[in-house]
Design a protein around this motif. Structure first.
Motif, mmCIF file in Angstrom:
data_model
loop_
_atom_site.group_PDB
_atom_site.id
_atom_site.type_symbol
_atom_site.label_atom_id
_atom_site.label_comp_id
_atom_site.label_asym_id
_atom_site.label_seq_id
_atom_site.Cartn_x
_atom_site.Cartn_y
_atom_site.Cartn_z
ATOM 1 N N LEU A 11 0.792 -1.225 0.000
ATOM 2 C CA LEU A 11 0.000 0.000 0.000
ATOM 3 C C LEU A 11 0.827 1.278 0.000
ATOM 4 O O LEU A 11 0.586 2.167 -0.820
ATOM 5 N N PRO A 12 1.846 1.453 0.892
ATOM 6 C CA PRO A 12 2.621 2.699 0.841
ATOM 7 C C PRO A 12 3.322 2.889 -0.492
ATOM 8 O O PRO A 12 3.354 3.997 -1.035
ATOM 9 N N GLN A 13 3.903 1.805 -1.032
ATOM 10 C CA GLN A 13 4.594 1.913 -2.310
ATOM 11 C C GLN A 13 3.599 2.142 -3.438
ATOM 12 O O GLN A 13 3.902 2.834 -4.406
ATOM 13 N N ARG A 14 2.411 1.547 -3.324
ATOM 14 C CA ARG A 14 1.383 1.769 -4.324
ATOM 15 C C ARG A 14 0.979 3.241 -4.356
ATOM 16 O O ARG A 14 0.751 3.821 -5.417
ATOM 17 N N SER A 15 0.913 3.869 -3.177
ATOM 18 C CA SER A 15 0.567 5.286 -3.106
ATOM 19 C C SER A 15 1.636 6.139 -3.763
ATOM 20 O O SER A 15 1.337 7.081 -4.510
ATOM 21 N N GLY A 18 1.392 5.588 -7.524
ATOM 22 C CA GLY A 18 0.223 6.279 -8.057
ATOM 23 C C GLY A 18 0.412 7.778 -8.115
ATOM 24 O O GLY A 18 -0.021 8.434 -9.074
ATOM 25 N N SER A 19 1.112 8.343 -7.127
ATOM 26 C CA SER A 19 1.378 9.785 -7.141
ATOM 27 C C SER A 19 2.275 10.160 -8.318
ATOM 28 O O SER A 19 2.067 11.189 -8.968
ATOM 29 N N LEU A 344 -0.635 -1.476 -10.650
ATOM 30 C CA LEU A 344 -1.761 -0.774 -10.024
ATOM 31 C C LEU A 344 -3.060 -1.149 -10.711
ATOM 32 O O LEU A 344 -3.311 -0.728 -11.836
ATOM 33 N N ASN A 346 -5.891 -0.002 -10.955
ATOM 34 C CA ASN A 346 -6.769 1.147 -10.825
ATOM 35 C C ASN A 346 -7.175 1.592 -12.217
ATOM 36 O O ASN A 346 -6.337 2.060 -13.000
#
Length: 513
Positions: A11-15, A18-19, A344, A346
């Motif tokens: 999750l932290p790396q995904r954020s 994504g940023s 991701l 998304n």
């Protein structure tokens, strides 16, 4: 059983990933968004946008070139694609590779050499028909690449059925192969059409008013940004239609890829006049597109007006430095978007990254105008805007190969690495980068050479007294000083040949299939 998707990042790396994707997409899309906001900044803005007295002529010429160039490029690209994919005659393999050579010759260089050679013969090369010839030679390779792929891998069983029934190559082409390849041919025409809308140098040298030249004239000479934006919006509308057509036709072309049993296809052996005619059809286009500039350089060598060595070194240094910087940034951005697409799940991010990769479709003059509208209020340096424009325009060149390469890496590789405690950065460094070395190098090379050859963006955004090889060739050609343009032109042409040869492995893979 369908393969599972690649394991998502923590999750932290995904954020963080994504940023990064959101930032890149924002940078890629902001020029076109800014152009639209400029057009809508007041209630009567749309009414104040006027094409001007020459606008309808420029729009009409652009549409006429799109129609005629598209038709002729489709005929030429389909003919060479069919002959080199399904027919057998002496020299076929080398003539197939030769169809990539027109991609090496910038259209403005071909136009300039035709003008000079025509003047030596007492002919005036000027107007719509020579422009059509130059653009057909510059764009038919797009139709060739997509049509030859369709002819090579689609419907082999149907072709064998035609052969068993005694149907010859022409009958098989007309009844089976052409209907199956129509979506691919249409997609190639759409890609070529985007280059026609983007064209600046050839149409200006040959005296045909089009949208690209009109945008620059309205902005730089007339000082009328609203008229420039009006023409830019028309160009974007045309390009949007071409992009939609290209994407739709590509999806349809995948549905035709049936009946390939993996067996070797012998093709039709051509004899007698058919053999010589096929060789001529496949030889003339690359011979004109590359042979004419080489012939001109041989005839003009005694008129060589050599640049001051320091000046030529400076031109080359600027061109190569900008190209290296643009290639590095563009390949890094393409890699980030390709990795994000894999990691991701998304839908919004994936759609944004797809849209961000459509910068190749935006004409260079339109992108330059949009960046100037952004750069003025922000006081951004012209070189920064220029590199931004290069990266935006050529992002799809780097990203496409990386997407295809990552799709060939099984998701189980990522899952195994993450199960051993590797972060997504560790997986990228230890697994993906070694496997992606080839696509990274090819993508970087293509972006490098495209940047060196790019004229509309460079001509519009470069700082004062900051010329590159492409700009100098165009300026000398405009001033009828082609002897002075010889060495810069040969440098650009040589780099284009290197990039064209980088596509040869794709044709070799089709040959094996």
């Amino acid at each position: 059983m369908a393969p599972s998707a690649a394991a998502p990042a923590p999750l932290p790396q995904r954020s963080l990933l994504g940023s990064g994707v959101l930032l890149l997409c924002g940078l890629a899309l902001s020029p076109v968004v800014g152009l639209g906001l400029f057009a809508l900044q007041s209630s009567d803005a749309l009414q104040s946008l006027r094409l001007g007295s020459e606008g309808p002529i420029q729009v009409g010429n652009t549409l006429a070139l799109l129609a005629l160039v598209g038709l002729l490029a489709a005929v030429l690209g389909t003919s060479t694609g069919w002959l080199t994919a399904r027919c057998r005659f002496p020299g076929r393999r080398w003539l197939r590779i030769a169809q990539l050579l027109p991609l090496a010759t910038p259209s403005y260089l071909l136009a300039a050499t035709l003008i000079d050679l025509g003047s030596r013969l007492g002919l005036r090369v000027h107007g719509f028909l020579p422009t059509t010839l130059v653009l057909v030679l510059s764009t038919y390779s797009y139709v060739f690449l997509l049509s030859t792929e369709s002819f090579s891998v689609s419907g082999k069983r149907q072709m064998e059925a035609c052969r068993s029934l005694g149907v010859g190559p022409w009958g098989s082409f007309r009844r089976v192969a052409l209907p199956m390849a129509l979506p691919a041919i249409g997609a190639g025409m759409a890609l070529g059409g985007m280059e026609v809308v983007n064209e600046l140098g050839a149409v200006e040298l040959l005296g045909v008013p089009t949208l690209s030249g009109g945008i620059l004239m309205r902005w730089q000479q007339d000082g009328d940004p609203r008229a420039a934006v009006a023409l830019a919006l028309v160009a974007l509308l045309i390009v949007a239609l071409l992009v939609g057509a290209e994407r739709s036709l590509r999806r349809r072309s995948r549905c035709w890829n049936l009946g390939n049993d993996g067996q070797a296809d012998q093709g039709w052996g051509l004899q007698g006049p058919r053999r010589w005619l096929s060789q001529l059809i496949c030889l003339v286009p690359p011979l004109l597109s590359l042979g004419v500039p080489l012939l001109w350089s041989g005839l003009s060598w005694d008129q060589l007006q050599a640049e001051n060595p320091i000046e030529l070194l400076g031109l080359s240094g600027r061109s190569f430095g900008l190209a290296l910087l643009a290639a590095a940034i563009t390949v890094a951005a393409g890699l980030l978007l390709a990795i994000a697409k894999r990691w991701l799940p998304n839908l919004l991010l994936q759609r944004l990254s797809f849209i961000a990769g459509l910068g190749y479709a935006v004409p260079g003059t339109v992108l330059a105008l949009a960046l100037m509208l952004i750069g003025g209020p922000l006081a951004l340096a012209p070189l920064l805007l220029l590199v931004w424009g290069y990266s935006d325009r050529f992002l799809a060149v780097a990203k496409g190969g990386l997407d295809a390469a990552l799709e060939r890496i099984p998701p189980s590789v990522d899952e195994a690495a993450t199960s051993l405690g590797q972060s997504w950065i560790g997986v990228l460094q230890r697994v993906h980068l070694p496997l992606l070395r080839g696509p990274l190098l090819v993508g970087g090379l293509l972006v490098f050479v495209d940047t060196v050859k790019e004229l509309p963006l460079t001509f519009a955004l470069r700082p004062f007294d900051f010329d590159t090889l492409a700009v100098r060739v165009y300026q000398y050609a405009s001033d009828e000083r082609l002897g002075a343009a010889l060495l810069p032109a040969l440098l650009v042409l040589g780099l284009g040949l290197i990039a064209a040869m980088a596509l040869v492995p794709n044709l070799e893979r089709l040959e094996q299939r």
